[in-house]
Design a protein around this motif. Sequence first.
Motif, PDB file in Angstrom:
ATOM      1  N   GLU A 183      -7.800   1.331   1.861  1.00 19.79           N
ATOM      2  CA  GLU A 183      -8.788   0.515   2.569  1.00 19.79           C
ATOM      3  C   GLU A 183      -9.954   1.345   3.086  1.00 19.79           C
ATOM      4  O   GLU A 183      -9.759   2.314   3.818  1.00 19.79           O
ATOM      5  CB  GLU A 183      -8.140  -0.207   3.754  1.00 19.79           C
ATOM      6  CG  GLU A 183      -7.049  -1.184   3.382  1.00 19.79           C
ATOM      7  CD  GLU A 183      -5.670  -0.566   3.360  1.00 19.79           C
ATOM      8  OE1 GLU A 183      -5.574   0.683   3.483  1.00 19.79           O
ATOM      9  OE2 GLU A 183      -4.683  -1.309   3.204  1.00 19.79           O
ATOM     10  N   ASN A 231       0.226  -9.538  12.505  1.00 21.34           N
ATOM     11  CA  ASN A 231       1.082  -8.381  12.720  1.00 21.34           C
ATOM     12  C   ASN A 231       0.280  -7.300  13.456  1.00 21.34           C
ATOM     13  O   ASN A 231      -0.810  -6.918  13.021  1.00 21.34           O
ATOM     14  CB  ASN A 231       1.565  -7.848  11.365  1.00 21.34           C
ATOM     15  CG  ASN A 231       2.597  -6.746  11.497  1.00 21.34           C
ATOM     16  OD1 ASN A 231       2.585  -5.961  12.442  1.00 21.34           O
ATOM     17  ND2 ASN A 231       3.503  -6.669  10.532  1.00 21.34           N
ATOM     18  N   ASP A 234      -1.548  -4.608  11.569  1.00 23.32           N
ATOM     19  CA  ASP A 234      -2.613  -4.993  10.647  1.00 23.32           C
ATOM     20  C   ASP A 234      -3.891  -5.278  11.430  1.00 23.32           C
ATOM     21  O   ASP A 234      -3.842  -5.759  12.561  1.00 23.32           O
ATOM     22  CB  ASP A 234      -2.214  -6.226   9.839  1.00 23.32           C
ATOM     23  CG  ASP A 234      -1.050  -5.969   8.913  1.00 23.32           C
ATOM     24  OD1 ASP A 234      -0.906  -4.811   8.474  1.00 23.32           O
ATOM     25  OD2 ASP A 234      -0.286  -6.902   8.641  1.00 23.32           O
ATOM     26  N   THR A 264     -10.915  -8.808   7.970  1.00 20.57           N
ATOM     27  CA  THR A 264      -9.541  -8.406   7.671  1.00 20.57           C
ATOM     28  C   THR A 264      -9.566  -7.389   6.526  1.00 20.57           C
ATOM     29  O   THR A 264     -10.598  -7.192   5.876  1.00 20.57           O
ATOM     30  CB  THR A 264      -8.686  -9.612   7.236  1.00 20.57           C
ATOM     31  OG1 THR A 264      -9.349 -10.290   6.160  1.00 20.57           O
ATOM     32  CG2 THR A 264      -8.468 -10.587   8.387  1.00 20.57           C
ATOM     33  N   TYR A 265      -8.402  -6.761   6.268  1.00 20.59           N
ATOM     34  CA  TYR A 265      -8.226  -5.901   5.104  1.00 20.59           C
ATOM     35  C   TYR A 265      -7.283  -6.537   4.076  1.00 20.59           C
ATOM     36  O   TYR A 265      -7.647  -6.750   2.932  1.00 20.59           O
ATOM     37  CB  TYR A 265      -7.651  -4.527   5.503  1.00 20.59           C
ATOM     38  CG  TYR A 265      -8.561  -3.685   6.351  1.00 20.59           C
ATOM     39  CD1 TYR A 265      -9.827  -3.319   5.920  1.00 20.59           C
ATOM     40  CD2 TYR A 265      -8.143  -3.249   7.606  1.00 20.59           C
ATOM     41  CE1 TYR A 265     -10.655  -2.543   6.704  1.00 20.59           C
ATOM     42  CE2 TYR A 265      -8.964  -2.472   8.394  1.00 20.59           C
ATOM     43  CZ  TYR A 265     -10.221  -2.120   7.944  1.00 20.59           C
ATOM     44  OH  TYR A 265     -11.033  -1.360   8.732  1.00 20.59           O
ATOM     45  N   LYS A 266      -6.081  -6.875   4.527  1.00 21.25           N
ATOM     46  CA  LYS A 266      -5.077  -7.380   3.602  1.00 21.25           C
ATOM     47  C   LYS A 266      -5.309  -8.845   3.266  1.00 21.25           C
ATOM     48  O   LYS A 266      -5.686  -9.644   4.133  1.00 21.25           O
ATOM     49  CB  LYS A 266      -3.678  -7.216   4.209  1.00 21.25           C
ATOM     50  CG  LYS A 266      -3.247  -5.776   4.408  1.00 21.25           C
ATOM     51  CD  LYS A 266      -1.839  -5.727   4.983  1.00 21.25           C
ATOM     52  CE  LYS A 266      -1.360  -4.292   5.160  1.00 21.25           C
ATOM     53  NZ  LYS A 266       0.004  -4.231   5.734  1.00 21.25           N
ATOM     54  N   THR A 269      -3.169 -11.132   5.337  1.00 26.31           N
ATOM     55  CA  THR A 269      -3.674 -11.276   6.699  1.00 26.31           C
ATOM     56  C   THR A 269      -4.832 -12.251   6.731  1.00 26.31           C
ATOM     57  O   THR A 269      -4.909 -13.118   7.613  1.00 26.31           O
ATOM     58  CB  THR A 269      -4.113  -9.917   7.266  1.00 26.31           C
ATOM     59  OG1 THR A 269      -3.032  -8.988   7.185  1.00 26.31           O
ATOM     60  CG2 THR A 269      -4.569 -10.049   8.708  1.00 26.31           C
TER      61      THR A 269
END
Length: 400
Positions: A183, A231, A234, A264-266, A269
Motif C-alpha cells: 500500500e 478493524n 486497518d 481506505t486501502y483494502k 474495508t
Amino acid sequence: MTQTGPAMDETLWKQLIDFRRNIHQFPEVSGEEYETSKKIQSQLSKHGITFQTGFAKTGVLGIIKGAKPGPTVALRADIDALPITEKTDLPFASLKAGSMHACGHDAHTTMLLGAGILLNQHKNELAGTVLLVFQPAEEASPNGGAKPMMDDGVFDEYVPDVIFGQHVWPDLPVGQIGVRSKEMMGATDRFKVVINGSGGHASMPHQTNDAIIAANHVVTMLQTIVSRNVNPIDAAVVTVGRIEGGYRYNVIADTVTLEGSIRTYKEETKARVKQRFFEVVDHTTKAMGATAEIEYIDGYEATINTPEWAEVVKETANNILGSEEATPTVDPSLGGEDFSRFLNRYPGAFFWLGSAVEGREVQKPLHDPKFEFNETALPIGVSMLVEVTLNALEKLQHKN
C-alpha cells in the motif's frame, strides 16, 4: 544491482530547469493541458524521441526502442495543474489566476522528459523498449486520465511488462526515496447527502422538522463507522468536509447538504465502510423524521505496489544515493493517485521523491497555494527513473 546509466550534464540540467519553470508559469488544469502537451511534444521532437498523441485528448506517449529486442518498461508522469491561485514569491510563479502546479506535476513532467532524453541518447545500448507516458487529468477524480488513456489504446502497440511512477514528497528531505512493498496511496471515494426536513419559524420548532438537527446527528453517527465497524488495524477515514444549510437566524432549515470523502486501502474495508455509510445515513435521518438523498461516487482505487518491483525501486535508490538510509520506512498515505489504475492492469511500483525545502521548519504541503518544489531534487528524480528502467529491463531479461 550495480547498473549505472547515463548522467545529466550542465546543459541538460539548464534545459530541464527552464522547461519546468515555463510550464509552472503557465499551468493548465485537468482536461485543458493543450499547450503543455504541445511543449512536451516539441521537446520530444527536438531530442529525436518518437511519440504518439490522441490519448485522453492531451496525453502523449514517447517511445524509445532499444537497438536490441527485449521487454517493455513504462514510466508515467502527470501533467495537469490544480485550480488554485498561487501565493508564492517565486520569480516564475503562475501567471494564470486560479491555476497552479501545487502538486508538483510540472516537476514530474520535467523529470520524465529528462529521463527520456538520457535513455534515448543511449538507446543503442538498450535491450527493450521504454514508454514515456505523459498523463493528463490526474487531479480529475473520479474520472482521471489513466483509464481514458488506456481506453484510447496507449498500450495497444507496446504492452508494458512493468510500469513505474514517482511523486515529489515534501515530507521527505532531498536525498530520500519513499517506497513500500504494497500500500502506497488510498482509495478516494466521495459522497453528497441532501437531508430533507420541513422548515418554519425559529420560535415554533414543533411545527417543523429541523434538517440542521438531523444533519448534526448524521455527522456524529458517521464517525462511529471507523471507530466501531472497521478493524482497528486497518486504515479508514470518513470526513465531512462541507455543510450547507439554513437561510437566516430565525428560520428553521428544511434542507441541509453534506459533502465529504471516504479513504481506505483494502477492498474489503472499503466495501464495509460503504455499506455502513448508506445504513447510517438512512437510519439516522429516518429516526429524526427526515429523509436523505445519497450520492456516492467511487473514486480512484488504492495504489498498491507489486512487492518485487517496489524492491527494485528500493535497491535502485540505495545504489544511487549510497546508503540504506536513502529509503527510510514510510507510512502509506490516504491521499489518492490515478496511477492506481495502471497498477490494476500492470505490475509496477509508485514511489515518493524527497523534495523538502531546506531551512523550513514547516513544509508547505501538496495542494497548498504556497507549495514549492525543491529543484535540487530534480536530478535525483531523473536518475531514479533512468536507473529503475535499466534495472527493470535487466531483471525482466533474466526472468525471460
